[in-house]
Write a protein that holds these residues in place. Structure first.
Motif, PDB file in Angstrom:
ATOM      1  N   ILE A   1      -5.502   1.910   7.789  1.00 37.23           N
ATOM      2  CA  ILE A   1      -4.848   2.695   6.737  1.00 37.23           C
ATOM      3  C   ILE A   1      -5.373   2.144   5.414  1.00 37.23           C
ATOM      4  O   ILE A   1      -5.079   1.009   5.042  1.00 37.23           O
ATOM      5  N   VAL A   2      -6.215   2.944   4.746  1.00 35.76           N
ATOM      6  CA  VAL A   2      -6.924   2.418   3.572  1.00 35.76           C
ATOM      7  C   VAL A   2      -6.163   2.654   2.270  1.00 35.76           C
ATOM      8  O   VAL A   2      -6.416   1.978   1.274  1.00 35.76           O
ATOM      9  N   ALA A   3      -5.256   3.609   2.267  1.00 35.57           N
ATOM     10  CA  ALA A   3      -4.431   3.791   1.066  1.00 35.57           C
ATOM     11  C   ALA A   3      -3.143   4.501   1.454  1.00 35.57           C
ATOM     12  O   ALA A   3      -3.093   5.228   2.449  1.00 35.57           O
ATOM     13  N   ALA A   4      -2.105   4.254   0.661  1.00 29.61           N
ATOM     14  CA  ALA A   4      -0.823   4.917   0.876  1.00 29.61           C
ATOM     15  C   ALA A   4      -0.481   5.701  -0.384  1.00 29.61           C
ATOM     16  O   ALA A   4      -0.958   5.374  -1.476  1.00 29.61           O
ATOM     17  N   PHE A   5       0.306   6.768  -0.237  1.00 35.56           N
ATOM     18  CA  PHE A   5       0.596   7.647  -1.361  1.00 35.56           C
ATOM     19  C   PHE A   5       2.090   7.930  -1.443  1.00 35.56           C
ATOM     20  O   PHE A   5       2.790   7.984  -0.419  1.00 35.56           O
ATOM     21  N   ASP A   6       2.536   8.129  -2.670  1.00 41.53           N
ATOM     22  CA  ASP A   6       3.933   8.466  -2.885  1.00 41.53           C
ATOM     23  C   ASP A   6       4.003   9.194  -4.233  1.00 41.53           C
ATOM     24  O   ASP A   6       3.000   9.294  -4.946  1.00 41.53           O
ATOM     25  N   VAL A   7       5.175   9.748  -4.538  1.00 41.67           N
ATOM     26  CA  VAL A   7       5.344  10.332  -5.872  1.00 41.67           C
ATOM     27  C   VAL A   7       6.381   9.548  -6.674  1.00 41.67           C
ATOM     28  O   VAL A   7       6.568   9.792  -7.867  1.00 41.67           O
ATOM     29  N   ASN A   8       7.059   8.607  -6.042  1.00 40.91           N
ATOM     30  CA  ASN A   8       8.091   7.810  -6.698  1.00 40.91           C
ATOM     31  C   ASN A   8       7.437   6.769  -7.626  1.00 40.91           C
ATOM     32  O   ASN A   8       6.692   5.915  -7.157  1.00 40.91           O
ATOM     33  N   PRO A   9       7.728   6.864  -8.949  1.00 40.10           N
ATOM     34  CA  PRO A   9       7.083   5.934  -9.896  1.00 40.10           C
ATOM     35  C   PRO A   9       7.336   4.463  -9.536  1.00 40.10           C
ATOM     36  O   PRO A   9       6.496   3.614  -9.830  1.00 40.10           O
TER      37      PRO A   9
ATOM     38  N   HIS B   1      -0.690   7.453  -6.513  1.00 37.51           N
ATOM     39  CA  HIS B   1       0.018   8.724  -6.705  1.00 37.51           C
ATOM     40  C   HIS B   1      -0.607   9.812  -5.825  1.00 37.51           C
ATOM     41  O   HIS B   1      -1.835   9.890  -5.712  1.00 37.51           O
ATOM     42  N   LEU B   2       0.257  10.645  -5.253  1.00 40.54           N
ATOM     43  CA  LEU B   2      -0.178  11.705  -4.341  1.00 40.54           C
ATOM     44  C   LEU B   2      -1.244  12.612  -4.971  1.00 40.54           C
ATOM     45  O   LEU B   2      -2.108  13.149  -4.266  1.00 40.54           O
ATOM     46  N   ASP B   3      -1.193  12.757  -6.292  1.00 37.11           N
ATOM     47  CA  ASP B   3      -2.171  13.610  -6.993  1.00 37.11           C
ATOM     48  C   ASP B   3      -3.607  13.149  -6.801  1.00 37.11           C
ATOM     49  O   ASP B   3      -4.544  13.936  -6.983  1.00 37.11           O
TER      50      ASP B   3
END
Lengths: 214, 214
Positions: B109-117, B131-133
């Protein structure tokens, strides 16, 4: 141990989710075709799975949604609420304590256990975290039938032994390790790697066949 | 979709765990009987599962452990490391980022994403949360083939769509919800309730039969 169609049993919760959603949208009956399409499965598979629960549909009408929900819930034993303990309040344990699905399935996690002093006394998703030493006495007082193991592998057998001593007869283990329990105890090992194995093999089969399909 | 013996495929990681442990303890060969006993399965089941991977044993000797490990890993595609993104760094996402098993299985798993600041910029089990963007651009640059969904149900379809747009062709979803993806994408829904269903039915079957056995 023969318990019939295990993959089918594992699919039943999917049908329940779909049926609840169809019911919320105002529908009263559903065909096996619609269920199959919603679940992404073959109609023959859906028919066989539903047959296992004893539900019967009517030609040209399909299944009564409420009756089918109740058949599946009874078949799975989800119509009788039951109590569970969870041992190991790390990330996975906390995730299970907050899992949206379980409340629909009769599973009530009444207490969580850990040995980490920082965890003990905390309340995680409305469940109190107690010291593992208090587990045995409480299990008997609260008539707890089910134990969930989310401790690291190295501690998993010790927790399983403790559950067995406490009279727990159903153990659901998320530790990536094979655990030994007496023959009157049912243990379900939930191996997260199993899903990964299935995904990779399904995806590889599909890529191999793609040139033939195009 | 026919991909052969799915329950058998899901059991292969168990054999790998056992074989690695036997190998560490200095053994070089193993019989199907020993494997069956360690895994708590019938010998006939173990034989059939192993046969699926193309491994062959020798009468009176059994299987060479190293060769069997390599057969199973090749069958599962775990001998080729592959990159994955994980979306949703709540409790379940964090648990998966730290799961002991995956590193043995080629999954990086090379990166994780979220939208929570509050989550963005954190490093969870050595993986940075972005950031998911930023997901789409990165997926293509890093040749990421696999996406793991651990966001709440309500956001799961949106994340699946984003993965598909980013060119990801294997999706492993832990959201208790059926997701729609194009036909060239393989999706594996990991329903935690499926294991619970299996545990309850197996345990009920056993209780029903107990009076006959005693």
């Amino acid at each position: 141990m023969r318990v019939g169609n295990l993959p089918g049993i594992r699919r039943l919760p999917i049908y329940l989710d779909i049926l609840r959603k169809l019911s919320e949208s105002g529908l009263e009956t559903v065909s096996a075709h619609i269920l199959a399409e919603e679940a992404g499965l073959l109609v023959s598979v859906v028919r066989k799975d539903i047959e296992m629960t004893g539900a019967t549909g009517k030609t040209g009408v399909g299944f009564c949604i409420d009756a089918l929900v109740s058949n599946i819930e009874t078949f799975l034993g989800w119509d009788n609420p039951y109590y569970a303990f969870l041992a190991g309040v790390g990330n996975l344990g906390s995730a299970l304590l907050g899992y949206e699905g379980f409340r629909n399935h009769g599973l009530h996690i009444v207490a969580a256990f850990d040995v980490n002093p920082e965890a003990i006394g905390r309340v995680v998703h409305e469940v109190e975290v107690l010291h593992l030493d208090t587990l045995c006495g409480l299990a008997q007082r609260l008539h707890v039938s089910t134990g969930i193991i989310t401790v690291p592998s190295a501690q998993a057998q010790g927790v399983a032994d403790l559950f067995v001593t406490a009279g727990i007869t159903r153990i659901w283990s998320f530790a990536p390790k094979i655990l030994r329990v007496p023959s009157n105890v049912t243990i379900q090992r939930e191996d997260l790697a199993a899903g990964l194995a299935e995904l990779l093999v399904r995806s590889a089969r599909r890529s191999e066949r793609r040139p033939l399909v195009l």
